[in-house]
Design a protein around this motif. Structure first.
Motif, PDB file in Angstrom:
ATOM      1  N   HIS A  78       0.822  -1.212   0.000  1.00  0.00           N
ATOM      2  CA  HIS A  78       0.000   0.000   0.000  1.00  0.00           C
ATOM      3  C   HIS A  78       0.857   1.263   0.000  1.00  0.00           C
ATOM      4  O   HIS A  78       0.417   2.311   0.458  1.00  0.00           O
ATOM      5  CB  HIS A  78      -0.926  -0.010   1.221  1.00  0.00           C
ATOM      6  N   GLN A  79       2.073   1.153  -0.530  1.00  0.00           N
ATOM      7  CA  GLN A  79       2.982   2.283  -0.520  1.00  0.00           C
ATOM      8  C   GLN A  79       2.412   3.486  -1.272  1.00  0.00           C
ATOM      9  O   GLN A  79       2.574   4.631  -0.842  1.00  0.00           O
ATOM     10  CB  GLN A  79       4.344   1.880  -1.115  1.00  0.00           C
ATOM     11  N   LYS A  80       1.725   3.264  -2.386  1.00  0.00           N
ATOM     12  CA  LYS A  80       1.173   4.370  -3.162  1.00  0.00           C
ATOM     13  C   LYS A  80       0.075   5.094  -2.398  1.00  0.00           C
ATOM     14  O   LYS A  80      -0.141   6.292  -2.582  1.00  0.00           O
ATOM     15  CB  LYS A  80       0.636   3.857  -4.499  1.00  0.00           C
ATOM     16  N   GLU A  81      -0.631   4.359  -1.528  1.00  0.00           N
ATOM     17  CA  GLU A  81      -1.718   4.966  -0.765  1.00  0.00           C
ATOM     18  C   GLU A  81      -1.214   5.720   0.456  1.00  0.00           C
ATOM     19  O   GLU A  81      -1.702   6.800   0.782  1.00  0.00           O
ATOM     20  CB  GLU A  81      -2.704   3.887  -0.290  1.00  0.00           C
ATOM     21  N   VAL A  82      -0.218   5.150   1.136  1.00  0.00           N
ATOM     22  CA  VAL A  82       0.183   5.663   2.440  1.00  0.00           C
ATOM     23  C   VAL A  82       1.579   6.288   2.435  1.00  0.00           C
ATOM     24  O   VAL A  82       1.855   7.242   3.150  1.00  0.00           O
ATOM     25  CB  VAL A  82       0.108   4.537   3.508  1.00  0.00           C
ATOM     26  N   SER A  83       2.488   5.721   1.638  1.00  0.00           N
ATOM     27  CA  SER A  83       3.847   6.254   1.466  1.00  0.00           C
ATOM     28  C   SER A  83       4.649   6.337   2.763  1.00  0.00           C
ATOM     29  O   SER A  83       5.482   7.229   2.936  1.00  0.00           O
ATOM     30  CB  SER A  83       3.790   7.656   0.828  1.00  0.00           C
ATOM     31  N   CYS A  84       4.406   5.389   3.690  1.00  0.00           N
ATOM     32  CA  CYS A  84       5.135   5.458   4.962  1.00  0.00           C
ATOM     33  C   CYS A  84       6.436   4.658   4.935  1.00  0.00           C
ATOM     34  O   CYS A  84       7.306   4.859   5.787  1.00  0.00           O
ATOM     35  CB  CYS A  84       4.252   4.990   6.111  1.00  0.00           C
ATOM     36  N   ASN A  85       6.598   3.752   3.952  1.00  0.00           N
ATOM     37  CA  ASN A  85       7.849   3.016   3.858  1.00  0.00           C
ATOM     38  C   ASN A  85       8.968   3.955   3.429  1.00  0.00           C
ATOM     39  O   ASN A  85       8.848   4.682   2.447  1.00  0.00           O
ATOM     40  CB  ASN A  85       7.730   1.870   2.851  1.00  0.00           C
ATOM     41  N   GLY A  86      10.057   3.969   4.189  1.00  0.00           N
ATOM     42  CA  GLY A  86      11.148   4.883   3.913  1.00  0.00           C
ATOM     43  C   GLY A  86      11.013   6.215   4.617  1.00  0.00           C
ATOM     44  O   GLY A  86      11.940   7.022   4.602  1.00  0.00           O
ATOM     45  N   VAL A  87       9.863   6.450   5.237  1.00  0.00           N
ATOM     46  CA  VAL A  87       9.662   7.668   6.020  1.00  0.00           C
ATOM     47  C   VAL A  87       9.471   7.297   7.495  1.00  0.00           C
ATOM     48  O   VAL A  87      10.285   7.629   8.344  1.00  0.00           O
ATOM     49  CB  VAL A  87       8.451   8.485   5.510  1.00  0.00           C
ATOM     50  N   LEU A  88       8.397   6.562   7.787  1.00  0.00           N
ATOM     51  CA  LEU A  88       8.191   6.098   9.158  1.00  0.00           C
ATOM     52  C   LEU A  88       9.010   4.847   9.440  1.00  0.00           C
ATOM     53  O   LEU A  88       9.590   4.701  10.517  1.00  0.00           O
ATOM     54  CB  LEU A  88       6.706   5.788   9.405  1.00  0.00           C
ATOM     55  N   PHE A  89       9.016   3.933   8.483  1.00  0.00           N
ATOM     56  CA  PHE A  89       9.675   2.642   8.667  1.00  0.00           C
ATOM     57  C   PHE A  89      10.781   2.463   7.621  1.00  0.00           C
ATOM     58  O   PHE A  89      10.730   3.027   6.530  1.00  0.00           O
ATOM     59  CB  PHE A  89       8.656   1.501   8.517  1.00  0.00           C
ATOM     60  N   ASN A  90      11.773   1.651   7.985  1.00  0.00           N
ATOM     61  CA  ASN A  90      12.837   1.272   7.051  1.00  0.00           C
ATOM     62  C   ASN A  90      13.602   2.463   6.492  1.00  0.00           C
ATOM     63  O   ASN A  90      13.849   2.565   5.288  1.00  0.00           O
ATOM     64  CB  ASN A  90      12.241   0.455   5.886  1.00  0.00           C
ATOM     65  N   ASN A  91      13.989   3.357   7.381  1.00  0.00           N
ATOM     66  CA  ASN A  91      14.834   4.489   6.983  1.00  0.00           C
ATOM     67  C   ASN A  91      16.137   4.395   7.764  1.00  0.00           C
ATOM     68  O   ASN A  91      16.157   4.600   8.976  1.00  0.00           O
ATOM     69  CB  ASN A  91      14.136   5.821   7.259  1.00  0.00           C
ATOM     70  N   LEU A  92      17.229   4.082   7.067  1.00  0.00           N
ATOM     71  CA  LEU A  92      18.514   3.873   7.724  1.00  0.00           C
ATOM     72  C   LEU A  92      19.122   5.167   8.254  1.00  0.00           C
ATOM     73  O   LEU A  92      19.962   5.141   9.152  1.00  0.00           O
ATOM     74  CB  LEU A  92      19.506   3.248   6.738  1.00  0.00           C
ATOM     75  N   PHE A  93      18.721   6.300   7.683  1.00  0.00           N
ATOM     76  CA  PHE A  93      19.428   7.543   7.943  1.00  0.00           C
ATOM     77  C   PHE A  93      18.647   8.530   8.808  1.00  0.00           C
ATOM     78  O   PHE A  93      19.106   9.643   9.028  1.00  0.00           O
ATOM     79  CB  PHE A  93      19.789   8.215   6.617  1.00  0.00           C
ATOM     80  N   ALA A  94      17.472   8.147   9.292  1.00  0.00           N
ATOM     81  CA  ALA A  94      16.674   9.078  10.091  1.00  0.00           C
ATOM     82  C   ALA A  94      16.222   8.404  11.384  1.00  0.00           C
ATOM     83  O   ALA A  94      15.981   7.191  11.409  1.00  0.00           O
ATOM     84  CB  ALA A  94      15.453   9.546   9.293  1.00  0.00           C
ATOM     85  N   PRO A  95      16.093   9.147  12.458  1.00  0.00           N
ATOM     86  CA  PRO A  95      15.624   8.578  13.721  1.00  0.00           C
ATOM     87  C   PRO A  95      14.218   7.995  13.569  1.00  0.00           C
ATOM     88  O   PRO A  95      13.399   8.553  12.816  1.00  0.00           O
ATOM     89  CB  PRO A  95      15.617   9.776  14.676  1.00  0.00           C
ATOM     90  N   PRO A  96      13.903   6.908  14.281  1.00  0.00           N
ATOM     91  CA  PRO A  96      12.592   6.258  14.138  1.00  0.00           C
ATOM     92  C   PRO A  96      11.512   6.913  14.987  1.00  0.00           C
ATOM     93  O   PRO A  96      10.766   6.238  15.707  1.00  0.00           O
ATOM     94  CB  PRO A  96      12.887   4.824  14.601  1.00  0.00           C
ATOM     95  N   PHE A  97      11.417   8.225  14.921  1.00  0.00           N
ATOM     96  CA  PHE A  97      10.383   8.937  15.664  1.00  0.00           C
ATOM     97  C   PHE A  97      10.211  10.320  15.060  1.00  0.00           C
ATOM     98  O   PHE A  97      11.046  10.787  14.277  1.00  0.00           O
ATOM     99  CB  PHE A  97      10.743   9.058  17.154  1.00  0.00           C
TER     100      PHE A  97
END
Length: 299
Positions: free
Chosen positions: A97-116
């Motif tokens: 559902h990445q096209k609908e929500v686009s949270c992968n790489g932003v909220l989850f699974n981001n190696l370079f940003a804090p998880p909050f």
């Protein structure tokens, strides 16, 4: 958890979706869960240990963790009970559902940003309202309950993704204004990992492409991400491996080969080192399974 409402698999207590408030001890030790976890902090502050980094997070804030991501939350004085949401990829798959929500790489699974993301008071009110709607809907079984819960979950994730994206944009703008050469190198390294992680597993190759020594690159990744250059490459590989394991029926050998590993067993050892579980167990725990679901309430 107090007054936790859970949607579980038939004839099992394995949760697919749950929502409630935490007690004081929850997440106080290193935790790895086979589903996505969202924690809402409304008052006070916490010390968060996620992967290899330590963060100090002040309320209002939302914390988010991917399946099998190691994390620990130490609550400080003045922190109220945390609101916690869990959902399994079988209930809602963020990649599908990445096209609908686009949270992968932003909220989850981001190696370079804090998880909050720390919120404004206005943003916190919006999320609290959606959280309450999910909790109210979970507390009693009604017609099309799962469909409505999915809608609320999507709305919650969309809002949170927007807030996190806005926060990241502000940080990136500040970095650009500072014109720090360290940031330029790290941004290029981030882009290169995304482009070459399947073909190039050696950090020295990236250092050569960046025209810096491996020692210099290591100092930068340690300073800004508390990780080695190799850690970041491996984490990106494991992120892709997880995606393949729970979205496809490819064998472990096929996945290993597609990710540039000639030795299936070395790949499996690396996967277990990074996730504390084997590829096959990860697939069994997290992989796609269109099972029917039922509701159970715990107190």
């Amino acid at each position: 958890m107090n007054a936790e409402f859970v949607i579980a698999r038939p004839d099992s207590t394995e949760r697919l979706f749950s929502i409630g408030e935490s007690n004081q001890a929850l997440f106080s030790t290193l935790t790895r869960l086979p589903y996505f976890t969202v924690v809402c902090l409304q008052e006070g502050s916490v010390e968060l240990k996620a992967d290899l980094s330590i963060y100090h997070v002040s309320a209002p804030a939302v914390l988010f963790f991917s399946p099998f991501q190691p994390f620990m939350i130490k609550k400080n004085e003045g922190s109220s009970p945390m609101k916690v949401l869990h959902f399994h990829p079988d209930f809602f798959c963020i990649l599908k559902h990445q096209k609908e929500v686009s949270c992968n790489g932003v909220l989850f699974n981001n190696l370079f940003a804090p998880p909050f993301v720390e919120l404004t008071n206005e943003q916190s009110v919006v999320l609290e309202s959606v959280f309450k709607q999910m909790k109210d809907e979970s507390s009693h079984e009604e017609l099309a309950q799962n469909d409505l819960l999915l809608s609320y979950l999507k709305i919650f994730l969309i809002h949170t993704t927007r807030y996190k994206a806005q926060n990241q944009t502000q940080v990136e703008d500040q970095i650009a204004q500072n014109s720090n050469p360290d940031h330029s190198i790290l941004q290029k390294y981030k882009t290169m990992i995304e482009e070459f992680f399947v073909k190039e597993h050696s950090p020295s190759i990236y250092a050569d492409k960046l025209n810096v020594s491996l020692k210099t690159l290591g100092k930068l990744t340690k300073k800004y991400f508390d990780r080695t250059p190799s850690d970041l490459i491996q984490e990106r590989l494991m992120m892709e491996a997880k995606r393949e394991l729970y979205l496809t029926d490819k064998s472990v050998k096929e996945i290993a080969y597609a990710l540039g590993f000639d030795d299936e067993f070395y790949f499996s050892r690396l996967f277990k080192k990074n996730t504390d579980t084997s590829p096959m167990n990860y697939r069994k725990s997290v992989g796609e399974d269109q099972a029917k679901i039922k509701q159970i309430e715990y107190h």
